[in-house]
Design a protein around this motif. Structure first.
Motif, PDB file in Angstrom:
ATOM      1  N   ILE A   1      19.222  11.666   4.861  1.00 36.81           N
ATOM      2  CA  ILE A   1      19.188  10.616   3.826  1.00 36.81           C
ATOM      3  C   ILE A   1      18.281  10.860   2.589  1.00 36.81           C
ATOM      4  O   ILE A   1      17.495  11.987   2.523  1.00 36.81           O
ATOM      5  CB  ILE A   1      18.995   9.284   4.210  1.00 36.81           C
ATOM      6  N   TRP A   2      17.890  10.440   1.248  1.00 39.45           N
ATOM      7  CA  TRP A   2      17.348  10.084   0.352  1.00 39.45           C
ATOM      8  C   TRP A   2      16.490   9.182   0.287  1.00 39.45           C
ATOM      9  O   TRP A   2      17.375   7.858   0.099  1.00 39.45           O
ATOM     10  CB  TRP A   2      18.219  10.458  -0.738  1.00 39.45           C
ATOM     11  N   VAL A   3      16.017   9.133   0.094  1.00 41.88           N
ATOM     12  CA  VAL A   3      14.232   7.513   0.043  1.00 41.88           C
ATOM     13  C   VAL A   3      14.473   7.899  -1.444  1.00 41.88           C
ATOM     14  O   VAL A   3      13.709   8.925  -1.491  1.00 41.88           O
ATOM     15  CB  VAL A   3      14.046   7.439   1.152  1.00 41.88           C
ATOM     16  N   GLU A   4      14.278   6.199  -2.345  1.00 42.06           N
ATOM     17  CA  GLU A   4      14.343   6.915  -3.352  1.00 42.06           C
ATOM     18  C   GLU A   4      12.109   6.424  -3.435  1.00 42.06           C
ATOM     19  O   GLU A   4      12.095   5.497  -2.388  1.00 42.06           O
ATOM     20  CB  GLU A   4      14.595   5.507  -4.473  1.00 42.06           C
ATOM     21  N   ASP A   5      11.156   7.116  -4.306  1.00 42.23           N
ATOM     22  CA  ASP A   5       9.755   7.032  -3.935  1.00 42.23           C
ATOM     23  C   ASP A   5       9.283   6.348  -4.237  1.00 42.23           C
ATOM     24  O   ASP A   5       7.490   6.229  -4.967  1.00 42.23           O
ATOM     25  CB  ASP A   5       9.440   8.533  -4.522  1.00 42.23           C
ATOM     26  N   GLN A   6       9.546   4.624  -4.746  1.00 40.60           N
ATOM     27  CA  GLN A   6       8.720   3.535  -5.488  1.00 40.60           C
ATOM     28  C   GLN A   6       8.770   2.763  -4.095  1.00 40.60           C
ATOM     29  O   GLN A   6       7.826   2.374  -4.022  1.00 40.60           O
ATOM     30  CB  GLN A   6       9.363   3.471  -6.874  1.00 40.60           C
ATOM     31  N   ASP A   7       9.565   2.213  -3.937  1.00 41.15           N
ATOM     32  CA  ASP A   7       9.904   0.808  -2.795  1.00 41.15           C
ATOM     33  C   ASP A   7      10.416   1.486  -1.304  1.00 41.15           C
ATOM     34  O   ASP A   7      10.640   0.680  -0.751  1.00 41.15           O
ATOM     35  CB  ASP A   7      10.814   0.172  -3.071  1.00 41.15           C
ATOM     36  N   PHE A   8      11.833   2.752  -1.541  1.00 38.30           N
ATOM     37  CA  PHE A   8      11.348   3.740  -0.222  1.00 38.30           C
ATOM     38  C   PHE A   8      12.636   3.299  -0.100  1.00 38.30           C
ATOM     39  O   PHE A   8      12.894   2.822   1.582  1.00 38.30           O
ATOM     40  CB  PHE A   8      10.229   3.728   0.540  1.00 38.30           C
ATOM     41  N   ASN A   9      13.396   2.719  -0.433  1.00 41.97           N
ATOM     42  CA  ASN A   9      14.463   2.148  -0.010  1.00 41.97           C
ATOM     43  C   ASN A   9      16.009   3.516  -0.289  1.00 41.97           C
ATOM     44  O   ASN A   9      15.570   4.627  -0.704  1.00 41.97           O
ATOM     45  CB  ASN A   9      15.727   1.473  -0.942  1.00 41.97           C
ATOM     46  N   VAL A  10      16.992   3.057   0.913  1.00 41.02           N
ATOM     47  CA  VAL A  10      17.835   4.406   0.523  1.00 41.02           C
ATOM     48  C   VAL A  10      18.555   4.109  -0.232  1.00 41.02           C
ATOM     49  O   VAL A  10      19.400   3.460  -0.361  1.00 41.02           O
ATOM     50  CB  VAL A  10      18.153   4.365   2.542  1.00 41.02           C
TER      51      VAL A  10
ATOM     52  N   ALA B   1       0.632  -1.290  -0.260  1.00 43.57           N
ATOM     53  CA  ALA B   1       0.013   0.334  -0.117  1.00 43.57           C
ATOM     54  C   ALA B   1       0.711   1.152  -0.133  1.00 43.57           C
ATOM     55  O   ALA B   1       1.763   1.462   1.091  1.00 43.57           O
ATOM     56  CB  ALA B   1      -0.841  -0.147   1.217  1.00 43.57           C
ATOM     57  N   PRO B   2       0.933   1.734  -0.750  1.00 45.88           N
ATOM     58  CA  PRO B   2       1.257   3.803  -1.027  1.00 45.88           C
ATOM     59  C   PRO B   2       1.333   4.377   0.157  1.00 45.88           C
ATOM     60  O   PRO B   2      -0.005   4.370   1.186  1.00 45.88           O
ATOM     61  CB  PRO B   2       1.414   4.327  -2.161  1.00 45.88           C
ATOM     62  N   PRO B   3       2.409   4.831   0.858  1.00 53.35           N
ATOM     63  CA  PRO B   3       2.026   5.253   2.307  1.00 53.35           C
ATOM     64  C   PRO B   3       1.567   6.796   2.309  1.00 53.35           C
ATOM     65  O   PRO B   3       1.902   7.624   0.773  1.00 53.35           O
ATOM     66  CB  PRO B   3       3.702   6.040   2.350  1.00 53.35           C
ATOM     67  N   THR B   4       1.470   6.924   2.811  1.00 48.91           N
ATOM     68  CA  THR B   4       0.140   8.717   3.175  1.00 48.91           C
ATOM     69  C   THR B   4       0.592   9.718   3.664  1.00 48.91           C
ATOM     70  O   THR B   4       0.115  10.643   3.512  1.00 48.91           O
ATOM     71  CB  THR B   4      -1.360   8.283   3.472  1.00 48.91           C
ATOM     72  N   THR B   5       1.748   9.136   4.509  1.00 47.43           N
ATOM     73  CA  THR B   5       1.937  10.365   5.527  1.00 47.43           C
ATOM     74  C   THR B   5       3.432   9.756   5.939  1.00 47.43           C
ATOM     75  O   THR B   5       3.984   9.237   5.064  1.00 47.43           O
ATOM     76  CB  THR B   5       1.995  10.164   7.062  1.00 47.43           C
ATOM     77  N   MET B   6       4.186  10.960   5.898  1.00 47.92           N
ATOM     78  CA  MET B   6       5.828  11.208   5.887  1.00 47.92           C
ATOM     79  C   MET B   6       6.352  10.021   7.054  1.00 47.92           C
ATOM     80  O   MET B   6       7.028   9.200   6.612  1.00 47.92           O
ATOM     81  CB  MET B   6       6.366  12.645   5.873  1.00 47.92           C
ATOM     82  N   ASP B   7       5.431   9.947   7.795  1.00 47.12           N
ATOM     83  CA  ASP B   7       5.841   9.281   9.438  1.00 47.12           C
ATOM     84  C   ASP B   7       5.380   7.577   8.578  1.00 47.12           C
ATOM     85  O   ASP B   7       6.557   6.650   8.807  1.00 47.12           O
ATOM     86  CB  ASP B   7       4.621   9.234  10.297  1.00 47.12           C
ATOM     87  N   GLN B   8       4.764   7.534   8.027  1.00 45.64           N
ATOM     88  CA  GLN B   8       4.883   6.386   7.034  1.00 45.64           C
ATOM     89  C   GLN B   8       5.867   6.149   6.047  1.00 45.64           C
ATOM     90  O   GLN B   8       6.185   4.681   5.668  1.00 45.64           O
ATOM     91  CB  GLN B   8       3.099   5.637   6.230  1.00 45.64           C
ATOM     92  N   VAL B   9       6.047   7.070   5.279  1.00 41.78           N
ATOM     93  CA  VAL B   9       7.545   6.709   4.682  1.00 41.78           C
ATOM     94  C   VAL B   9       8.676   6.296   5.612  1.00 41.78           C
ATOM     95  O   VAL B   9       9.777   5.835   4.603  1.00 41.78           O
ATOM     96  CB  VAL B   9       7.809   8.140   3.396  1.00 41.78           C
TER      97      VAL B   9
END
Length: 597
Positions: A213-222, A66-74
């Motif tokens: 840190i930079w987190v990619e916005d597809q699978d949210f890997n650093v 499920a795609p995250p909806t908040t920055m806390d979920q990211v």
């Protein structure tokens, strides 16, 4: 909670100690035994059909679709992916290389190298981050480099600390120890990232990550870490880092490049202990010859017949050549299995084109074809074993044009033409039975001075008859630049398997005759590029060890300080996703400021 000493051992990069200090310091304390349960094993790869190559890596564990909806979920997703990466890498033992240059200020060239250091070994990522040294007989880096000191206020670099920069915090990267603050969104190459500033919580302990840190916005890997560790302990210093990861396999972004820099030459600054360092990691999928099921993959064709040209025993000369070929093949296979030699690829074809140009124009007809291979290390060295010429990645990086490459290859080709064959003793297979860490202690291909002199003379003759005859001024300039900077680059110019370009004081020992007709070095001539910075030519795939040449548009040079010959520069890879069709993460850097001639 574990004591802070373990974290210092893991991350400490430099120590400062007064005379008479005890030989055991807090920085030398061994990591404590973890009390938590053992991490789960990486998931097994799905079975593949017999006719299909196996997948390069296990599929990443399913965390959430499920795609995250908040920055806390990211943040929660990024933390989960980081721990999944740590678990996945526990079975990997990649190679790690750190090359560091101490800097002094030059009025014309700016911060320039005054001395250098080189560390090369293998990482063990099973329970912590440790590394084994290839340059000191296999002793642990931690045991060799983290003892006490006897000299007053002596700085000593800690290679294990550079290796620890692959993670922000291997064991405690969580909300209990860190605060996460959203900054903005940003593209790194083709990859859109969500950027967070990270600060350790109060009482989180010493040696905690502080930075971004930079987190990619597809699978949210650093995909990138930039910062340092804090707070600074007594008698020690943490360095700053810029750590990059590449998506070389499905689902994972593996640590590949780390750049470090310290020092300030601005007016009035007291921070004059300056350096720049590059750390490269590769060999994650290094294949070992221990496949028990290999015979099950072999199909026997009863119709195959021996098509060899002779039907009788080899003559003495043929036997000698077969023996040399066997030794040559043994060495090449052993170096590749150790992760020090790239698999055959496109760069070899480019090198072979230059060799063929020299051979054809000099009517050279050898009984066996010459081959070329790329060694993956930074020190500038070449050597030949049998009819194979091996050139280091670092040397290819700094050569400014094809004529300089021809100079390097012609010297080794001359050894082959003159019959200066080394390495026949490696035809005995028992000589290949050594650990990877002891490769430098068990292999060597240094010629005696008389053979080096003869090869130089022959190589100059070959070049004069080649298509590069009218372009040798740049080769002479390269050697002049090497002479000028050689005294401060002893680590870069120290060969580990072949002969050196320079003597112990930095003077040129190889192909010196080409300098006599070369123009004088002039840093203010912006179109005179005698040598490139490190990292500007060759791109290395950290997963499978393949190399290819970087194709970058030239950038205009506006001052002498833009040239940076033989210097360390930052990494700025263009990030792409695995399978996107683009080449993932070429390690572009400020080296691109030099034109490709």
């Amino acid at each position: 909670m574990r004591t802070w000493k373990w974290m210092i051992t893991a991350s400490l990069l430099v120590s400062l100690s007064a005379m008479g200090q005890d030989s055991t310091t807090p920085a030398a304390t061994s990591p404590e035994t973890r009390t938590s349960s053992s991490p789960a094993q990486p998931p097994a790869a799905a079975p593949q059909p017999a006719t299909v190559m196996p997948a390069p890596s296990p599929a990443p564990p399913a965390i959430s679709t499920a795609p995250p909806t908040t920055m806390d979920q990211v943040v929660d997703r990024a933390l989960a992916r980081e721990h999944a990466l740590i678990t996945f890498l526990q079975t990997r033992t990649p190679l790690v290389e750190t090359y560091l240059q101490n800097l002094k200020f030059d009025e014309q060239m700016g911060p320039a190298p005054k001395e250098d250091h080189y560390f090369f070994g293998r990482l063990d990522l099973s329970d912590s981050v440790d590394r084994q040294d290839y340059l000191s007989g296999g002793a642990s880096f931690q045991n060799r480099m983290m003892g006490g000191f006897t000299k007053l206020f002596k700085f000593e670099y800690k290679p294990i600390g550079f290796s620890w920069m692959i993670f922000a915090d291997r064991d405690d990267f969580d909300r209990a120890h860190y605060n996460f603050k959203y900054v903005h969104r940003e593209f790194l190459g083709d990859v859109r990232c969500i950027v967070f500033d990270i600060t350790p919580k109060k009482d989180a302990g010493k040696g905690r990550f502080l930075g971004r840190i930079w987190v990619e916005d597809q699978d949210f890997n650093v995909v990138r870490l930039n910062g340092t560790y804090a707070p600074r302990p007594r008698n020690a210093q943490f360095f700053h880092m810029d750590s990059w990861r590449l998506n070389l396999i499905p689902g994972y972004w593996v640590p590949t490049y780390i750049y470090s820099e310290e020092g300030d030459f601005s007016y009035g600054s007291k921070d004059k202990n300056a350096f720049k360092a590059q750390t490269r990691i590769w060999g994650y999928d290094l294949k070992k010859n221990n496949k028990e099921d290999e015979l099950t993959q072999v199909l026997v064709d009863s119709s195959v017949k021996d098509e060899s040209p002779t039907s009788q025993d080899a003559s003495p000369l043929q036997a000698q050549r077969e023996w040399q070929q066997q030794a040559e093949d043994n060495v090449i296979e052993r170096l590749q299995n150790a992760g020090m030699l790239a698999p055959q690829g496109e760069v070899d074809k480019i090198l072979m084109t230059v060799v063929n140009n020299i051979e054809v124009t000099n009517n050279i007809d050898l009984p066996r074809p010459v081959r070329t291979r790329v060694m993956l290390t930074s020190p500038l060295e070449t050597f030949s074993v049998g009819n194979t010429i091996i050139v280091s990645r670092g040397l290819i990086d700094v050569l400014p044009d094809e004529a300089c490459l021809a100079m390097v290859l012609s010297h080794e080709l001359a050894h082959i033409v003159l019959g200066h064959n080394l390495g026949s003793r490696y035809a005995f297979n028992d000589r290949m039975l050594f650990s990877d860490e002891s490769t430098y202690q068990n292999l060597g291909f240094r010629h005696v001075p008389e053979e080096e002199t003869a090869a130089d003379k022959k190589a100059v003759d070959l070049l004069k008859n080649s298509p590069y005859a009218q372009k040798l001024d740049t080769a002479g300039l390269f050697l002049r630049q090497l002479t000028e900077r050689g005294p401060g680059l002893s680590a870069l110019l120290t060969p580990h398997l072949g002969n050196s370009f320079t003597d112990g004081k930095g003077g040129i020992e190889r192909m010196a005759a080409l300098m006599t007709s070369a123009p004088a070095l002039d840093p203010n001539k912006l179109d005179q590029i005698p040598a490139l910075p490190l990292g500007g030519r060759v791109k290395l795939n950290a997963w499978d060890d393949h190399v290819e040449l970087i194709k970058t548009a030239p950038v205009a040079i506006t001052s002498a300080r833009d040239k940076m010959p033989f210097e360390v520069t930052p990494f700025f890879p263009r990030l792409t996703r695995y399978g996107s069709g683009a080449n993932p993460g070429s390690p572009t850097s400020t080296a691109n400021a030099t034109p490709n001639n």
